[in-house]
Motif scaffolding. Structure first.
Motif, PDB file in Angstrom:
ATOM      1  N   SER A   1      -3.747 -34.545  52.023  1.00  0.00           N
ATOM      2  CA  SER A   1      -4.978 -35.182  51.546  1.00  0.00           C
ATOM      3  C   SER A   1      -4.610 -36.094  50.380  1.00  0.00           C
ATOM      4  O   SER A   1      -3.579 -35.890  49.732  1.00  0.00           O
ATOM      5  CB  SER A   1      -5.987 -34.113  51.094  1.00  0.00           C
ATOM      6  OG  SER A   1      -6.100 -34.092  49.684  1.00  0.00           O
TER       7      SER A   1
ATOM      8  N   GLU B   1      -5.939 -36.242  47.521  1.00  0.00           N
ATOM      9  CA  GLU B   1      -6.288 -35.654  46.215  1.00  0.00           C
ATOM     10  C   GLU B   1      -5.080 -35.534  45.263  1.00  0.00           C
ATOM     11  O   GLU B   1      -5.166 -35.975  44.111  1.00  0.00           O
ATOM     12  CB  GLU B   1      -6.958 -34.291  46.461  1.00  0.00           C
ATOM     13  CG  GLU B   1      -7.545 -33.649  45.227  1.00  0.00           C
ATOM     14  CD  GLU B   1      -8.629 -34.501  44.557  1.00  0.00           C
ATOM     15  OE1 GLU B   1      -9.405 -35.161  45.280  1.00  0.00           O
ATOM     16  OE2 GLU B   1      -8.673 -34.513  43.317  1.00  0.00           O
TER      17      GLU B   1
ATOM     18  N   THR C   1      -4.888 -37.515  41.630  1.00  0.00           N
ATOM     19  CA  THR C   1      -4.801 -36.754  40.378  1.00  0.00           C
ATOM     20  C   THR C   1      -3.548 -37.143  39.601  1.00  0.00           C
ATOM     21  O   THR C   1      -3.592 -37.356  38.391  1.00  0.00           O
ATOM     22  CB  THR C   1      -4.794 -35.238  40.684  1.00  0.00           C
ATOM     23  OG1 THR C   1      -5.959 -34.938  41.449  1.00  0.00           O
ATOM     24  CG2 THR C   1      -4.791 -34.420  39.414  1.00  0.00           C
TER      25      THR C   1
END
Ligand code: ZN
Length: 491
Positions: free
Chosen positions: A473, A475, A479
């Protein structure tokens, strides 16, 4: 199981010939005398014709029909899966169409280079129109009534779809745009200046390659106009380039290509000259080049080591300390060119190409309107207009050689690298202390053991999922980018 043995023996020769064809391509970009251009085109066409007839050889179909894959182990099953897929693909595309595509794209590449040098889009459009038309036909043949663009993606990233990529980009865009906006409001990063002799840049490039574990006994570095990695197994060569006022171009191109090359060198030797003996997809390949280049090579710890290496070779480089070099290496800056983009903006360049090429393949965008569509989109996404075609629609070679469905694998590679980096940091908690000493061995050994060694054994998504312990993913990448650039730019 003599059918399996016969099939693998036949495949072994095909793979060896494919390596020879690849070496001809490497030679063309590095060593070949200028006068050999026409003869080389004949040589390459002859090799391609041999390869095409081997890949469509009816004996493949007979062997495949005789083999009971369930009686094989996981490696044998994976080999059969790859061969079956490649054979089915080769049969779907009519021989005449495959030949025409090869002929037109080789001409088109030359016309693209000339048009780019002359800043003249119009002279390139007629041949690009031919390429688009032919690739649509090929896509329709491959898709069998399904989605044409999905069928094209499958050539580079098996099992991936445009819908999945769209969801990935939708998750990435708002956060990347917000981060870019916040960063560009801050003071620009320090800039490098000094004297960077070519010999010293190449010396540093070799040092970097060695530092990342590139095996020079099974590879070599030469100069070429465009950096690339070529070959697999025991002969994986890379190229790099130097730039008088921008040594980072040389260093980070080198680390990037070393990442690709180490992937190929790191595959289980038992898979050599079989379908499992090369990187499983373009996305996974790019995950290796990008994690070497960015998450490791552009880390604060590693650039601290680079600072000493650069001072030793180039003397005064105008940045005062390691921290300033770290900021210079990670400068977020305005620019038109994808390959020169920083980590924050790189994927925005890919989204632009993804949307335009999908529209081209669907017939929603005509080649005649491509330049205007590019320029409008660039202005909307980046906030300033394209100043010349070589900074816009003519900057990349991909479309001229018929590579549609390839661009999104660059972003996928970044996303995969984000997942792997999170897992790597957990697996090697003392990584920064190593990197500060120029020691990447723990990181590269982890990547070799979790990703590289498997070659084509698993699907691309499974390869990343098993290595990172998570479903891929965007993410982790987002981040990482927000934390890294938030700290550098004191957001
Ligand atoms: Zn790459």
């Amino acid at each position: 199981m003599s059918a399996f043995k016969d099939l693998m023996a036949f495949q072994h020769t095909t793979e060896a010939l494919a390596q020879v064809a690849g070496r001809l391509g490497w030679d063309q970009e590095t060593m070949m005398p200028r006068g050999a251009v026409d003869q080389r085109a004949e040589e390459t066409a002859a090799m391609q014709s041999v390869l095409h007839s081997r890949r469509t050889d009816p004996r493949l179909g007979e062997w495949l029909a005789q083999i009971d894959a369930s009686a094989l182990g996981p490696v044998g099953q994976a080999q059969i899966r790859h061969i079956r897929k490649s054979y089915a693909r080769a049969l779907k595309v009519p021989a005449d169409l495959a030949k025409t595509i090869a002929r037109v794209t080789s001409r088109s590449q030359g016309q693209w280079a000339a048009a780019r040098a002359a800043e003249d889009v119009k002279t390139f459009l007629p041949v690009l129109d031919e390429v688009v038309h032919l690739k649509r036909l090929e896509g329709q043949a491959l898709a069998d009534g399904g989605n044409v663009y999905d069928a094209m993606i499958d050539d580079y990233e098996p099992d991936m779809t445009a819908a999945e990529l769209q969801a990935m980009f939708d998750a990435m865009r708002p956060r990347l745009v917000a981060l870019r906006g916040a960063v560009l409001d801050k003071a620009p990063a320090p800039k490098l200046s000094g004297s960077f002799p070519e010999m010293a840049q190449m010396d540093m490039a070799r040092k970097l390659a060695q530092t990342f574990g590139y095996d020079f006994a099974k590879g070599r570095i030469d100069k070429a106009v465009h950096p690339f990695s070529s070959g697999s197994g025991h002969d994986v060569r890379i190229t790099t380039r130097t730039s008088a006022d921008d040594p980072f171009n040389c260093f980070y191109s080198t680390i990037h290509e070393v990442g690709h090359a180490c992937y190929e060198q790191g595959i289980d030797a038992a898979y050599a000259l079989t379908p499992l003996g090369e990187g499983v997809s373009m996305g996974v390949h790019e995950s290796q080049s990008r994690i070497y280049e960015n998450q490791i090579g552009r880390s604060r710890a590693f650039t601290a080591w680079m600072f000493g290496e650069m001072r030793a070779r180039f003397g005064d480089i105008s940045v005062a300390d390691a921290e300033s070099l770290y900021k210079a290496v990670n400068a977020v800056h305005r620019g038109y060119i994808r390959t020169e983009a920083d980590e924050v903006q790189y994927n925005l360049h890919i989204m632009l190409r993804f949307d335009l090429e999908r529209a081209l393949m669907a017939g929603d965008l005509e080649v005649a309107d491509l330049e205007a569509a590019w320029n409008d989109r660039f202005k909307a996404d980046f906030g300033y207009g394209v100043d010349k075609p070589s900074n816009g629609v003519l900057q990349d070679v991909h479309w001229s050689v018929g590579l549609f469905g390839y661009f999104p694998t660059y972003s996928l590679g970044n996303v995969y690298a984000g997942c792997l980096h999170t897992a790597l940091r957990k697996a090697v908690p003392g990584l920064d202390a190593d990197l500060a000493l120029g020691d990447t061995s723990a990181a590269t050994a982890w990547l070799r053991a979790t990703v590289q060694i498997h070659g084509g054994l698993k699907t691309p998504a499974q390869t990343i999922a098993d290595a990172s312990g998570m479903t891929p993913s965007p993410e982790p990448l987002l981040t990482y980018l927000e934390e890294k650039f938030g700290a550098i730019y004191a957001l």
